[in-house]
Design a protein around this motif. Structure first.
Motif, short mmCIF file in Angstrom:
data_model
loop_
_atom_site.label_atom_id
_atom_site.label_comp_id
_atom_site.label_asym_id
_atom_site.label_seq_id
_atom_site.Cartn_x
_atom_site.Cartn_y
_atom_site.Cartn_z
N GLU A 152 -15.42 5.41 -68.16
CA GLU A 152 -14.69 6.65 -67.88
C GLU A 152 -13.26 6.38 -67.43
OE1 GLU A 152 -17.27 8.58 -65.12
OE2 GLU A 152 -18.72 9.17 -66.67
N ALA A 153 -13.07 5.33 -66.62
CA ALA A 153 -11.73 4.99 -66.16
C ALA A 153 -10.86 4.53 -67.33
CB ALA A 153 -11.80 3.92 -65.08
N VAL A 154 -11.41 3.66 -68.17
CA VAL A 154 -10.64 3.16 -69.31
C VAL A 154 -10.32 4.29 -70.27
CG1 VAL A 154 -10.74 1.69 -71.36
CG2 VAL A 154 -11.51 0.80 -69.15
N THR A 155 -11.29 5.16 -70.53
CA THR A 155 -11.06 6.27 -71.47
C THR A 155 -9.98 7.21 -70.96
OG1 THR A 155 -13.34 6.16 -72.27
CG2 THR A 155 -12.15 8.22 -72.63
N ALA A 156 -10.02 7.55 -69.68
CA ALA A 156 -9.02 8.45 -69.13
C ALA A 156 -7.63 7.85 -69.21
CB ALA A 156 -9.38 8.81 -67.69
N HIS A 157 -7.50 6.58 -68.82
CA HIS A 157 -6.17 5.97 -68.80
C HIS A 157 -5.68 5.68 -70.22
CE1 HIS A 157 -2.97 4.19 -66.36
NE2 HIS A 157 -2.80 3.35 -67.37
N TRP A 158 -6.56 5.22 -71.08
CA TRP A 158 -6.16 4.96 -72.46
C TRP A 158 -5.71 6.24 -73.15
CZ3 TRP A 158 -7.63 6.39 -77.40
CH2 TRP A 158 -7.13 5.60 -78.44
N SER A 159 -6.44 7.32 -72.93
CA SER A 159 -6.07 8.60 -73.55
C SER A 159 -4.70 9.07 -73.08
CB SER A 159 -7.13 9.67 -73.22
OG SER A 159 -8.39 9.31 -73.74
N ALA A 160 -4.41 8.92 -71.79
CA ALA A 160 -3.10 9.32 -71.27
C ALA A 160 -1.99 8.44 -71.83
CB ALA A 160 -3.11 9.26 -69.75
N THR A 161 -2.25 7.13 -71.93
CA THR A 161 -1.25 6.22 -72.48
C THR A 161 -1.05 6.46 -73.97
OG1 THR A 161 -2.00 4.59 -70.84
CG2 THR A 161 -0.50 3.81 -72.55
N LEU A 162 -2.12 6.78 -74.67
CA LEU A 162 -2.02 7.12 -76.09
C LEU A 162 -1.13 8.34 -76.29
CD1 LEU A 162 -2.94 6.80 -79.08
CD2 LEU A 162 -4.82 8.39 -78.51
N ALA A 163 -1.30 9.35 -75.46
CA ALA A 163 -0.48 10.56 -75.59
C ALA A 163 1.00 10.23 -75.42
CB ALA A 163 -0.93 11.60 -74.56
N GLN A 164 1.30 9.34 -74.46
CA GLN A 164 2.69 8.93 -74.27
C GLN A 164 3.19 8.16 -75.48
OE1 GLN A 164 3.37 6.65 -70.71
NE2 GLN A 164 5.52 6.26 -71.18
N TRP A 165 2.37 7.26 -75.99
CA TRP A 165 2.75 6.45 -77.16
C TRP A 165 3.00 7.33 -78.38
CZ3 TRP A 165 0.17 5.60 -81.85
CH2 TRP A 165 0.66 4.54 -82.62
N LEU A 166 2.13 8.32 -78.58
CA LEU A 166 2.29 9.22 -79.72
C LEU A 166 3.60 9.99 -79.64
CD1 LEU A 166 -1.35 10.61 -80.06
CD2 LEU A 166 -0.17 9.15 -81.71
N GLU A 167 4.02 10.31 -78.42
CA GLU A 167 5.23 11.12 -78.24
C GLU A 167 6.49 10.27 -78.29
OE1 GLU A 167 7.25 14.21 -75.01
OE2 GLU A 167 5.18 13.53 -74.75
N THR A 168 6.48 9.11 -77.66
CA THR A 168 7.74 8.36 -77.49
C THR A 168 7.70 6.96 -78.07
OG1 THR A 168 7.10 7.55 -75.30
CG2 THR A 168 8.26 9.67 -75.41
N GLY A 169 6.53 6.50 -78.58
CA GLY A 169 6.43 5.15 -79.10
C GLY A 169 6.24 4.11 -78.01
N PHE A 170 6.32 2.85 -78.40
CA PHE A 170 6.06 1.75 -77.47
C PHE A 170 7.27 1.39 -76.62
CE2 PHE A 170 5.83 -2.90 -76.62
CZ PHE A 170 4.72 -2.89 -75.78
N ALA A 171 8.48 1.70 -77.09
CA ALA A 171 9.70 1.24 -76.41
C ALA A 171 9.70 1.58 -74.91
CB ALA A 171 10.93 1.80 -77.10
N PRO A 172 9.36 2.81 -74.49
CA PRO A 172 9.37 3.10 -73.05
C PRO A 172 8.30 2.33 -72.27
CG PRO A 172 9.48 5.13 -74.33
CD PRO A 172 9.11 4.03 -75.28
N LEU A 173 7.31 1.79 -72.96
CA LEU A 173 6.24 1.03 -72.30
C LEU A 173 6.52 -0.46 -72.28
CD1 LEU A 173 3.22 2.79 -74.07
CD2 LEU A 173 4.09 3.30 -71.79
N CYS A 174 7.55 -0.88 -73.02
CA CYS A 174 7.76 -2.30 -73.26
C CYS A 174 8.05 -3.09 -71.98
CB CYS A 174 8.89 -2.48 -74.27
SG CYS A 174 9.06 -4.16 -74.90
N ASP A 175 8.87 -2.56 -71.10
CA ASP A 175 9.20 -3.29 -69.86
C ASP A 175 7.95 -3.50 -69.01
OD1 ASP A 175 11.84 -3.51 -70.57
OD2 ASP A 175 12.56 -1.90 -69.25
N ASP A 176 7.12 -2.46 -68.91
CA ASP A 176 5.89 -2.58 -68.13
C ASP A 176 4.98 -3.63 -68.76
OD1 ASP A 176 3.97 -2.08 -66.19
OD2 ASP A 176 3.23 -0.24 -67.12
N TYR A 177 4.89 -3.63 -70.08
CA TYR A 177 4.08 -4.62 -70.78
C TYR A 177 4.60 -6.03 -70.49
CZ TYR A 177 1.67 -6.91 -74.69
OH TYR A 177 0.89 -7.75 -75.45
#
Length: 242
Positions: free
Chosen positions: A155-180
């Protein structure tokens, strides 16, 4: 996202495909506590004995996404950001490019992404109560540090993955790159990367991080940087695959 739980399946990716073939609309997750025929990349066996987590997300493949390969990195980041808070200061979680999870340098999680027609299947395996033996890399199970059930982790992985997916779908990976990159295993260290499936050819260099396009970068002794979009990596100081 709806989650369907099973005690045992052959493979959660296979079960998710059967559900879609039977008419279920993608946009769900399948979870099992045991797999009898789990798979990793290149058809490698992924062991899921009873009590470990096998999880597959089935989602519609987004149309016209040249950055689709970065979904793998997004998944790795989402898993990291669930596991590190769970383990706290008791252990360090790093992302082995593109999306394996390492705890104190030992593999705890792997991911397999498959596309069939217009559906993507993102399979995640996590060593929860036991870790595989007789594999060519060091392994880890979460039970060595923390007590959590399959249901709670799923449940924890699904909730966080779904939220991160929504961000990725909207803005792509670039805004996540520094955190990665902040959590990338081997960044600033000497690495080698396989150039073929058989792991017979390798390139070496100092890892400078990943690009917004998801490529891992290795710099040679003269500072020339080469980008790679596929391969398995080793840290040269050990030459031991993880």
């Amino acid at each position: 996202m709806e989650i369907t739980f099973y005690q045992e399946v052959d493979s959660t990716n296979s079960e998710a495909k059967r559900l879609v073939d039977g008419g279920k609309a993608p946009g769900f997750a399948v979870v099992a506590k045991r797999q009898t025929a789990g798979r990793g990349r290149f058809d490698r066996v992924w062991q899921t004995p009873t009590g470990n987590l096998a999880l597959t997300f089935a989602i519609p493949a987004p149309p016209s996404r040249p950055d689709l390969p970065t979904l793998a990195l997004m998944t790795g980041l989402a898993l990291h950001n669930v596991l590190q808070p769970l383990l706290g200061d008791r252990a360090q979680v790093k992302i082995k490019w593109p999306n394996d999870m390492l705890v104190n340098g030992h593999k705890v999680s792997g991911t397999l992404i498959e596309r069939v027609g217009k559906v993507l299947y993102i399979g995640v395996g996590v060593n929860l109560v036991s870790r595989p033996e007789n594999v060519p890399y060091e392994t880890f199970s979460l039970a060595e540090v923390v007590n959590i059930t399959v249901e709670e982790l799923a449940e924890a992985v699904t909730a966080h993955w779904s939220a991160t997916l929504a961000q990725w779908l909207e803005t792509g990976f670039a805004p996540l790159c520094d955190d990665y990159n902040a959590h990338l295993y081997g960044r600033g260290e000497s690495l080698r990367i396989s150039l073929d499936r058989e792991r017979a050819e390798w390139a070496e260099g100092t890892c400078t991080g990943v690009t917004p396009e998801g490529h891992i970068c290795l710099a040679d002794s003269e500072g020339h940087v080469t980008r790679y979009n596929a391969g398995d990596i080793d840290i040269i100081r050990t030459l031991q695959s993880v």
